[in-house]
Scaffold this motif. Structure first.
Motif, PDB file in Angstrom:
ATOM      1  N   LEU A  77      60.001  44.982  74.207  1.00 37.40           N
ATOM      2  CA  LEU A  77      60.448  43.612  74.472  1.00 37.40           C
ATOM      3  C   LEU A  77      61.448  43.173  73.432  1.00 37.40           C
ATOM      4  CD1 LEU A  77      57.193  41.829  75.558  1.00 37.40           C
ATOM      5  CD2 LEU A  77      59.106  42.450  76.958  1.00 37.40           C
ATOM      6  N   LEU A  78      61.169  43.526  72.189  1.00 38.57           N
ATOM      7  CA  LEU A  78      62.111  43.144  71.145  1.00 38.57           C
ATOM      8  C   LEU A  78      63.444  43.830  71.359  1.00 38.57           C
ATOM      9  CD1 LEU A  78      59.745  43.160  68.095  1.00 38.57           C
ATOM     10  CD2 LEU A  78      60.969  41.231  69.019  1.00 38.57           C
ATOM     11  N   LYS A  79      63.364  45.074  71.795  1.00 35.25           N
ATOM     12  CA  LYS A  79      64.629  45.796  72.030  1.00 35.25           C
ATOM     13  C   LYS A  79      65.415  45.142  73.154  1.00 35.25           C
ATOM     14  CE  LYS A  79      64.236  50.056  73.272  1.00 35.25           C
ATOM     15  NZ  LYS A  79      64.464  51.458  73.585  1.00 35.25           N
ATOM     16  N   LEU A  80      64.693  44.724  74.200  1.00 36.37           N
ATOM     17  CA  LEU A  80      65.381  44.103  75.325  1.00 36.37           C
ATOM     18  C   LEU A  80      65.997  42.774  74.927  1.00 36.37           C
ATOM     19  CD1 LEU A  80      62.840  44.759  78.170  1.00 36.37           C
ATOM     20  CD2 LEU A  80      65.132  45.648  78.027  1.00 36.37           C
ATOM     21  N   MET A  81      65.318  42.052  74.042  1.00 37.08           N
ATOM     22  CA  MET A  81      65.860  40.765  73.651  1.00 37.08           C
ATOM     23  C   MET A  81      67.104  40.936  72.789  1.00 37.08           C
ATOM     24  SD  MET A  81      64.536  37.999  74.695  1.00 37.08           S
ATOM     25  CE  MET A  81      65.034  36.829  73.488  1.00 37.08           C
ATOM     26  N   ARG A 118      53.589  20.902  63.607  1.00 37.01           N
ATOM     27  CA  ARG A 118      53.357  22.109  64.380  1.00 37.01           C
ATOM     28  C   ARG A 118      54.597  22.465  65.182  1.00 37.01           C
ATOM     29  NH1 ARG A 118      47.612  21.862  64.251  1.00 37.01           N
ATOM     30  NH2 ARG A 118      47.904  24.075  64.257  1.00 37.01           N
ATOM     31  N   GLN A 119      54.763  23.723  65.404  1.00 35.11           N
ATOM     32  CA  GLN A 119      55.827  24.157  66.308  1.00 35.11           C
ATOM     33  C   GLN A 119      55.154  24.487  67.619  1.00 35.11           C
ATOM     34  OE1 GLN A 119      57.370  27.171  63.624  1.00 35.11           O
ATOM     35  NE2 GLN A 119      59.319  26.157  63.995  1.00 35.11           N
ATOM     36  N   LEU A 120      55.259  23.546  68.547  1.00 41.29           N
ATOM     37  CA  LEU A 120      54.387  23.622  69.707  1.00 41.29           C
ATOM     38  C   LEU A 120      54.757  24.746  70.659  1.00 41.29           C
ATOM     39  CD1 LEU A 120      54.252  19.825  70.097  1.00 41.29           C
ATOM     40  CD2 LEU A 120      52.383  21.275  69.487  1.00 41.29           C
ATOM     41  N   LYS A 121      56.066  24.962  70.852  1.00 43.04           N
ATOM     42  CA  LYS A 121      56.439  26.021  71.789  1.00 43.04           C
ATOM     43  C   LYS A 121      56.076  27.378  71.225  1.00 43.04           C
ATOM     44  CE  LYS A 121      58.217  23.762  75.158  1.00 43.04           C
ATOM     45  NZ  LYS A 121      57.295  23.421  76.219  1.00 43.04           N
ATOM     46  N   LEU A 122      56.174  27.514  69.905  1.00 42.70           N
ATOM     47  CA  LEU A 122      55.820  28.781  69.290  1.00 42.70           C
ATOM     48  C   LEU A 122      54.343  29.066  69.485  1.00 42.70           C
ATOM     49  CD1 LEU A 122      57.659  30.593  67.839  1.00 42.70           C
ATOM     50  CD2 LEU A 122      56.929  29.653  65.691  1.00 42.70           C
ATOM     51  N   GLU A 123      53.531  28.012  69.372  1.00 42.89           N
ATOM     52  CA  GLU A 123      52.104  28.195  69.600  1.00 42.89           C
ATOM     53  C   GLU A 123      51.844  28.618  71.022  1.00 42.89           C
ATOM     54  OE1 GLU A 123      50.198  24.923  66.567  1.00 42.89           O
ATOM     55  OE2 GLU A 123      50.482  24.450  68.674  1.00 42.89           O
ATOM     56  N   SER A 124      52.562  27.992  71.961  1.00 45.20           N
ATOM     57  CA  SER A 124      52.350  28.376  73.363  1.00 45.20           C
ATOM     58  C   SER A 124      52.709  29.824  73.584  1.00 45.20           C
ATOM     59  CB  SER A 124      53.209  27.519  74.275  1.00 45.20           C
ATOM     60  OG  SER A 124      52.921  26.183  74.135  1.00 45.20           O
ATOM     61  N   ILE A 125      53.777  30.281  72.952  1.00 43.58           N
ATOM     62  CA  ILE A 125      54.173  31.678  73.158  1.00 43.58           C
ATOM     63  C   ILE A 125      53.117  32.604  72.570  1.00 43.58           C
ATOM     64  CG2 ILE A 125      55.884  33.417  72.634  1.00 43.58           C
ATOM     65  CD1 ILE A 125      57.971  31.394  72.658  1.00 43.58           C
ATOM     66  N   ARG A 126      52.548  32.208  71.437  1.00 36.24           N
ATOM     67  CA  ARG A 126      51.538  33.077  70.836  1.00 36.24           C
ATOM     68  C   ARG A 126      50.282  33.150  71.686  1.00 36.24           C
ATOM     69  NH1 ARG A 126      51.029  30.769  65.479  1.00 36.24           N
ATOM     70  NH2 ARG A 126      53.231  30.769  65.026  1.00 36.24           N
ATOM     71  N   ASP A 127      50.074  32.119  72.523  1.00 36.61           N
ATOM     72  CA  ASP A 127      48.905  32.143  73.392  1.00 36.61           C
ATOM     73  C   ASP A 127      49.118  32.939  74.658  1.00 36.61           C
ATOM     74  OD1 ASP A 127      47.483  28.851  72.843  1.00 36.61           O
ATOM     75  OD2 ASP A 127      47.189  30.788  71.881  1.00 36.61           O
ATOM     76  N   CYS A 128      50.342  33.408  74.895  1.00 33.68           N
ATOM     77  CA  CYS A 128      50.585  34.119  76.151  1.00 33.68           C
ATOM     78  C   CYS A 128      50.076  35.544  76.054  1.00 33.68           C
ATOM     79  CB  CYS A 128      52.080  34.183  76.429  1.00 33.68           C
ATOM     80  SG  CYS A 128      52.758  32.651  76.930  1.00 33.68           S
ATOM     81  N   SER A 129      49.803  36.144  77.186  1.00 25.37           N
ATOM     82  CA  SER A 129      49.428  37.555  77.193  1.00 25.37           C
ATOM     83  C   SER A 129      50.713  38.381  77.301  1.00 25.37           C
ATOM     84  CB  SER A 129      48.524  37.844  78.372  1.00 25.37           C
ATOM     85  OG  SER A 129      49.235  37.644  79.565  1.00 25.37           O
ATOM     86  N   VAL A 130      50.543  39.685  77.171  1.00 25.44           N
ATOM     87  CA  VAL A 130      51.713  40.564  77.136  1.00 25.44           C
ATOM     88  C   VAL A 130      52.476  40.501  78.450  1.00 25.44           C
ATOM     89  CG1 VAL A 130      52.382  42.974  76.983  1.00 25.44           C
ATOM     90  CG2 VAL A 130      50.685  42.083  75.449  1.00 25.44           C
ATOM     91  N   LEU A 131      51.756  40.417  79.543  1.00 26.90           N
ATOM     92  CA  LEU A 131      52.433  40.354  80.847  1.00 26.90           C
ATOM     93  C   LEU A 131      53.312  39.115  80.943  1.00 26.90           C
ATOM     94  CD1 LEU A 131      52.845  41.337  83.678  1.00 26.90           C
ATOM     95  CD2 LEU A 131      50.766  40.196  84.351  1.00 26.90           C
ATOM     96  N   HIS A 172      62.777  34.560  70.773  1.00 28.10           N
ATOM     97  CA  HIS A 172      62.899  35.659  69.811  1.00 28.10           C
ATOM     98  C   HIS A 172      61.919  35.489  68.676  1.00 28.10           C
ATOM     99  CE1 HIS A 172      65.717  38.943  68.923  1.00 28.10           C
ATOM    100  NE2 HIS A 172      65.173  38.843  67.730  1.00 28.10           N
ATOM    101  N   GLN A 173      61.870  34.255  68.156  1.00 31.09           N
ATOM    102  CA  GLN A 173      60.969  33.993  67.042  1.00 31.09           C
ATOM    103  C   GLN A 173      59.521  34.187  67.475  1.00 31.09           C
ATOM    104  OE1 GLN A 173      61.386  30.052  65.656  1.00 31.09           O
ATOM    105  NE2 GLN A 173      60.493  30.474  63.675  1.00 31.09           N
ATOM    106  N   GLY A 174      59.227  33.747  68.680  1.00 32.18           N
ATOM    107  CA  GLY A 174      57.863  33.898  69.173  1.00 32.18           C
ATOM    108  C   GLY A 174      57.466  35.354  69.319  1.00 32.18           C
ATOM    109  N   LEU A 208      54.734  37.593  78.502  1.00 30.93           N
ATOM    110  CA  LEU A 208      55.921  37.808  77.674  1.00 30.93           C
ATOM    111  C   LEU A 208      56.957  38.610  78.425  1.00 30.93           C
ATOM    112  CD1 LEU A 208      54.445  38.678  74.193  1.00 30.93           C
ATOM    113  CD2 LEU A 208      55.453  36.558  74.913  1.00 30.93           C
ATOM    114  N   TYR A 209      56.491  39.620  79.144  1.00 29.37           N
ATOM    115  CA  TYR A 209      57.418  40.416  79.955  1.00 29.37           C
ATOM    116  C   TYR A 209      58.187  39.535  80.915  1.00 29.37           C
ATOM    117  CZ  TYR A 209      56.464  45.296  78.963  1.00 29.37           C
ATOM    118  OH  TYR A 209      56.411  46.526  78.388  1.00 29.37           O
TER     119      TYR A 209
END
Lengths: 533, 421
Positions: free
Chosen positions: B415-419, B303-316, B402-404, B318-319
């Protein structure tokens, strides 16, 4: 516990409450109740697989995987680590799976067992069927502080339980007698991430993860439940990791299923969810936070409807939507706020009197009121602490001179670019450093200045009245006692001692909004005293 | 009402059998220890010579975790206990539990008392226990009985002042005692940790446990997963099971799978855990293992654990992370909640996003990020500052973020544009 009239407050059953078997049967068990081996399993009606799957929408694959890893009856297992975000159903799924399988298990949570000794003793109490009661002055069955003692006692207790279970398995079928199945015992450790903050975490965490190897008993299964992912457990010594089982956060569709369950008027609630679910999911996707926000919002949504049972048609939906729309934005900004009791009661009383337009004003008024009680001297102390943290010490003399508030308006000069940059840097520094520290003497000096000003204004208003008490005496009494209460309530933080003088320094922990609210309730002009660069 | 006993399906019986095999270290390591130059034989030779010739000895077993050190040791000890039933007594200590000297001596005294049916007193002091141990060593030496001390997690005993090690090894130097000290450790350099006086009393015998070769691994897997023909299972079922298993094991894709897994976790212990997972996923209705089971087991370990954590975050949330990334790019090395909020506000002002929330909501999102360990405080000492002012740092790299963001459903395009800037 006294019954509450306000319908919004429902008592959520905590996990250890629902996991303990005593709570399920009736409210109070007699004091002399002695737990037996049947208490190691759930004593409710066993659950069928279809019921289990349907009561947890969106968790089908996780439940099936957990069932596969636990395996058939009496089959040894490797340790499992169940992890996922908070409020994703890890503990409830695990407990209900054990209810479905009807196997004996021991549950302990690292929130209620907040030190190694309490954790070890709680497990031993459950295994040795000991219940803390007033007869033995609420003591545990054995005193156990160190992991070495724990392993020895655990082995003995497990041998007893396993021989007991083996004896039972030959007898009458357990479905009829309510006994748990099988000859294996499972240990469930919940909230494992709390152990990282303990003092002894560097010995306890490796011990728990290697417990399987240390015990070397194939009849014991270990299940760990954690809010954080496995890579947050850094151990120096290494271990063969437990088998991970991941509980992802719910998707929007799953959240909809969860909230639709147990609703009396499902069509109305479905139209409500259509409106609010998407914007709120951008803020948070945790079920408990959303539930708190939705419950009050749903009441507002269904206000215009006279008949709460009716299923809305399109035109009604549009009306309801336009009614609720202005409230959504403000509700989003209050998503995590839990209203306290007096304010809720006040709202329900006021709403019956106010009309529609003033209700909007009422909302804004609530923002300005503080919703807890504080004595006047505590409020003044809080304001003085805020000023002491905010203003540099050199300014005190000019701000608080004996003639009252000095006019701190400086001549406005056009700001040059260099000074603007400096101002920005200074602002950033202020943001990074946070509120400053101050010694006790400065706090008391400011407090005395402010309260003397307050009495002056008080005396001016009521000069003809003789205040018998004498305001200054009333406000100055027990200041140190108030200070320690404020410290305990985390309004003021006690910092380290000053290296030169050795006296303790304090720091304020309230935001500017709260300080302004408190000042407004005292009619104190706080903004005049704040130092603005 | 009669008892209803379900007839156990043969697939269930097979599953039970395989699971118990995989959880039993004795079964796993016995076939690997058959050859004469294996560690098992060497160890057995060393211990049995010390027992028969009545001499003292010490040895270290070293190897990565899961390579079977304690399992092989237990095999040797059980064999020797059968061979010389009265001449051996075993004391087992574990560094995780007994690294403290008081604790260790108490445990030694307790185990000695249990073996020889003496009464153990819990309130005996450290001196009492050590005198008891020395006396027992002398007595056992006179009676020609060898005491074997097994010190698991040996590196924990080598911390601190090493009093226990010194007293043990010193007691062995006296003429009368007969003792063997076996240290087991995952650190290959554990003998460098010993003090000079301890090291001089320690014989420098080491046995290294390495992972077996590829052919041995394949043979091992086949042996452990094949059903026995002569058990209570129906004969044709077992034969078909073994046939299918052979086909899977010789499949190229399976070999690739195993190679991938073993390149990260190369010990037998890890392999057994992997096989356990694969076996648990076996479909009970079909009744046979399939390649899909192994594939599922591999993916659950990768598993890619950090990626999973990012997918569990809400939009706020991520901001907030994107704001922190931008602050880092602007060379601001330390930032706290309020600096992130100013950045958030500036993004909102320049781009007019629809996601602008009040400070208390953002603070809760910030705390959620702290809880998931996507960000953390820079130092743990600042407990007299509130959460908003303590400096934090991001625990994920910009590539992971970025990947997340790319794999996040309905990620706001801004967000993608800002990154990308």
């Amino acid at each position: 516990m006294a019954t509450e009239e306000s319908p919004q407050v429902t008592r959520r059953a905590t996990r250890s409450y629902s996991a303990s078997n005593t709570a399920i049967e009736s409210t109070n068990l007699p004091e002399s109740y002695k737990p037996t081996i049947n208490d190691l399993g759930f004593r409710q009606q066993p659950l069928r697989l279809e019921d289990l799957l349907s009561s947890f929408p969106g968790r089908r694959s996780q439940i099936l995987e957990l069932l596969r890893l636990l395996g058939p009856l009496n089959s040894p297992m490797f340790p499992i680590l169940v992890y996922g975000g908070p409020s994703t159903g890890k503990t409830s799924v695990t407990l209900q799976v054990f209810r479905h399988l009807n196997r004996p298990f021991i549950y302990s949570s690292c929130i209620t067992c907040y030190s190694p000794r309490i954790l070890f003793e709680s497990i031993l109490n459950q295994l040795l069927f000991h219940r803390k009661d007033s007869g033995h002055s609420y003591s545990s069955v054995k005193r156990c502080e160190r992991p070495s003692d724990f392993v020895n006692y655990l082995r003995e207790a497990l041998e007893n339980v396993l021989t007991n279970l083996k004896g039972n398995s030959g007898k009458v079928s357990s479905k009829m007698s309510g006994r748990p199945d099988g000859t294996m015992v499972y240990l469930v450790f919940d909230n494992l991430e709390r152990i990282r903050d303990w003092d002894k975490s560097s010995t306890i965490l490796p011990f728990l993860f290697n417990l399987n190897d240390i015990l070397k008993m194939p009849e014991v299964g270990l299940i760990f439940i954690s809010n954080t992912s496995p890579d947050t457990y850094y151990l120096n010594i290494g271990y063969v990791e437990p088998i991970p089982l991941y509980f992802p956060d719910y998707t929007e569709g799953d959240l909809r299923h969860i909230f639709m369950a147990n609703q009396t008027n499902s069509r109305l609630y479905a139209s409500f969810l259509d409106v609010v679910l998407r914007p709120f999911c951008r803020v948070t996707r945790q079920v408990d936070e959303l539930a708190a926000a939705f419950s009050s919002l749903f009441k507002k949504y269904s206000e215009p409807l006279s008949d709460k049972e009716v299923a809305p048609n399109e035109e009604m939906k549009r009306r309801l939507f336009s009614h609720i729309r202005p409230h959504i934005a403000s509700a989003l900004n209050e998503t995590f706020q839990v209203r306290s009791q007096p304010l809720l009661k006040a709202e329900t009383n006021e709403e019956t009197k106010k009309t529609n337009s003033s209700r909007m004003l009422g909302i804004r008024e609530d923002f300005d009121k503080i919703d807890f009680h504080m004595s006047t001297s505590a409020k003044y102390l809080l304001i003085s602490a805020f000023l002491a943290s905010r203003n540099p010490a050199t300014l005190d003399a000019s701000l608080f001179d004996s003639t009252g508030v000095s006019d701190s308006r400086k001549r406005k000069r056009k700001a040059s670019e260099k000074s603007m940059d400096q101002k920005e840097m200074a602002e950033q520094e202020l943001l990074m450093k946070g509120p400053g520290t101050f010694p006790l003497e400065r706090l008391l000096a400011i407090f005395q200045c402010i309260t003397s000003l307050a009495e002056d204004s008080l005396d001016e208003e009521e000069s003809h009245e003789l205040t018998v008490e004498g305001g200054s005496r009333g406000l100055m009494s027990d200041v140190l006692l108030q200070l320690s209460s404020l410290c305990n309530a985390n309004f003021i933080i006690k910092g380290g001692s000053c290296p030169l003088e050795g006296s303790t320094r304090y720091r304020t922990a309230v935001s500017e909004d709260l300080a302004l609210k408190v000042a407004r309730s005292l009619k104190f002009p706080l903004s005049k005293y704040l130092y603005r660069r | 009402m009669g008892r209803e006993k379900e007839k156990e399906k043969p697939s269930e019986k097979a599953l039970n059998l395989l699971r118990s095999r995989l959880s039993d270290p004795n079964f796993i390591f016995r076939p690997l220890s058959d050859s004469p130059d294996s560690n098992y034989s060497k160890l057995k030779f060393i211990i049995s010579t010390s027992v028969t010739e009545a001499c003292n000895n010490s040895i270290l077993l070293l190897g990565p975790r899961g390579s079977g050190k304690v399992a092989v040791l237990e095999l040797v000890l059980s064999d020797l206990l059968q061979q010389y039933p009265e001449a051996i007594s075993v004391i087992r200590l574990n560094g995780l539990l007994h690294s403290d000297d008081n604790c260790a001596l108490k445990e030694i005294a307790r185990q000695l008392c249990m073996e020889h049916q003496l009464l153990f007193s819990k309130v005996a002091s450290f001196d009492d226990n050590s005198q008891f141990m020395i006396a027992m060593l002398r007595e056992c030496g006179l009676a020609h009985k060898t005491i074997i001390f097994v010190l698991d997690e040996f590196d924990f005993f080598a911390q601190g002042k090493q009093r226990l090690l010194y007293s043990l090894l010193d007691a062995m130097q006296s003429v009368n005692s007969q003792a063997v000290v076996i240290g087991v450790s995952c650190r290959l350099d554990v003998d460098q940790l010993l003090e000079k006086r301890v090291r001089s009393r320690f014989s420098h015998r080491k046995l290294l446990f390495l992972s077996p070769s590829k052919e041995d691994t394949e043979r091992f897997m086949e042996h452990i997963l094949s059903l026995p023909m002569d058990s209570s299972l129906p004969h044709n079922y077992a034969a078909e099971f073994n046939g299918r298993l052979k086909k899977i094991l010789s499949d190229e894709r399976f070999k690739e799978l195993i190679d991938t897994y073993l390149s990260f976790n190369f010990t037998i212990g890890h392999l057994v855990r992997f096989l356990f997972q694969a076996v648990s996923y076996m479909d009970l209705n079909a009744g046979f293992l399939s390649l899909g089971n192994f594939k599922t087991a591999l993916s659950s370990n990768q598993r890619q654990l950090k990626l999973e954590s990012i997918r569990d975050c809400s939009v706020l949330e991520l901001y907030m992370m994107v704001c922190m990334k931008r602050l880092e790019v602007k060379e601001q090395t330390s930032y706290n909640f309020y600096s992130v909020m100013t950045e958030y506000k500036s993004i909102h002002d320049s781009f007019q996003t629809s996601d602008y929330y009040a400070a208390n909501v953002c603070l809760r999102a910030f705390e959620h990020l702290l809880q998931c360990q996507l960000i953390s405080f820079i130092d743990n000492k600042g407990h007299n500052q509130s959460v908003e002012f303590r400096p934090v740092k991001l625990l994920i790299s910009s590539a992971e973020l970025h990947q997340g963001l790319k794999s996040y459903q309905q990620c706001p395009a801004i967000l993608l544009k800002l990154m990308d800037r």
